[in-house]
Design a protein around this motif. Structure first.
Motif, short mmCIF file in Angstrom:
data_model
loop_
_atom_site.label_atom_id
_atom_site.label_comp_id
_atom_site.label_asym_id
_atom_site.label_seq_id
_atom_site.Cartn_x
_atom_site.Cartn_y
_atom_site.Cartn_z
N ILE A 38 20.25 -67.13 21.50
CA ILE A 38 19.59 -66.64 20.29
C ILE A 38 18.84 -65.36 20.59
CG2 ILE A 38 17.73 -67.12 18.65
CD1 ILE A 38 18.64 -70.11 18.84
N LEU A 39 18.09 -65.33 21.68
CA LEU A 39 17.34 -64.13 22.05
C LEU A 39 18.28 -62.95 22.29
CD1 LEU A 39 14.63 -65.67 24.39
CD2 LEU A 39 14.35 -64.84 22.05
N HIS A 40 19.43 -63.20 22.88
CA HIS A 40 20.41 -62.13 23.12
C HIS A 40 20.89 -61.55 21.78
CE1 HIS A 40 23.84 -59.93 24.64
NE2 HIS A 40 24.58 -60.55 23.74
N ARG A 41 21.19 -62.41 20.83
CA ARG A 41 21.65 -61.94 19.52
C ARG A 41 20.57 -61.13 18.81
NH1 ARG A 41 26.08 -63.77 16.69
NH2 ARG A 41 27.48 -65.01 17.96
N VAL A 42 19.32 -61.59 18.92
CA VAL A 42 18.22 -60.88 18.27
C VAL A 42 18.03 -59.51 18.92
CG1 VAL A 42 15.71 -60.91 17.94
CG2 VAL A 42 17.05 -62.96 17.49
N ARG A 43 18.07 -59.46 20.26
CA ARG A 43 17.87 -58.19 20.97
C ARG A 43 18.97 -57.18 20.70
NH1 ARG A 43 16.84 -61.47 25.21
NH2 ARG A 43 18.90 -61.08 26.05
N THR A 44 20.23 -57.64 20.62
CA THR A 44 21.36 -56.73 20.50
C THR A 44 21.77 -56.45 19.07
OG1 THR A 44 22.96 -58.53 20.70
CG2 THR A 44 22.28 -57.42 22.74
N GLY A 45 21.27 -57.25 18.12
CA GLY A 45 21.62 -57.04 16.73
C GLY A 45 23.01 -57.53 16.38
N VAL A 46 23.58 -58.41 17.18
CA VAL A 46 24.91 -58.97 16.92
C VAL A 46 24.85 -59.76 15.61
CG1 VAL A 46 26.66 -60.59 17.76
CG2 VAL A 46 25.49 -59.08 19.35
N GLN A 47 25.88 -59.62 14.79
CA GLN A 47 25.94 -60.34 13.51
C GLN A 47 26.11 -61.83 13.73
OE1 GLN A 47 25.68 -58.99 10.32
NE2 GLN A 47 25.03 -57.20 11.47
N TRP A 48 25.45 -62.63 12.91
CA TRP A 48 25.62 -64.09 12.93
C TRP A 48 26.84 -64.42 12.10
CZ3 TRP A 48 22.53 -67.13 15.89
CH2 TRP A 48 21.39 -66.53 16.39
N ALA A 49 27.60 -65.37 12.55
CA ALA A 49 28.85 -65.73 11.86
C ALA A 49 28.59 -66.35 10.52
CB ALA A 49 29.66 -66.70 12.70
#
Length: 49
Positions: A38-49
């Motif tokens: 979760i922290l990785h997605r928040v830091r990188t701005g990756v879209q949630w499916a």
């Protein structure tokens, strides 16, 4: 531990707030792995499916 993952000290502060498996549900993924994801997605701005 990957770059940006929680340190052992940070993890120990967070652990008391997480639920424990009661054995009735299926196998759980490691809370640490999920939170680091979760922290990785928040830091990188990756879209949630």
């Amino acid at each position: 531990m990957g770059r940006g993952d929680l340190s052992d000290a940070e993890w120990e502060r967070l652990r008391p707030f997480l639920s424990v498996s009661n054995g009735r549900c299926g196998s759980w993924r490691s809370h640490r792995q999920v939170i680091d994801g979760i922290l990785h997605r928040v830091r990188t701005g990756v879209q949630w499916a």
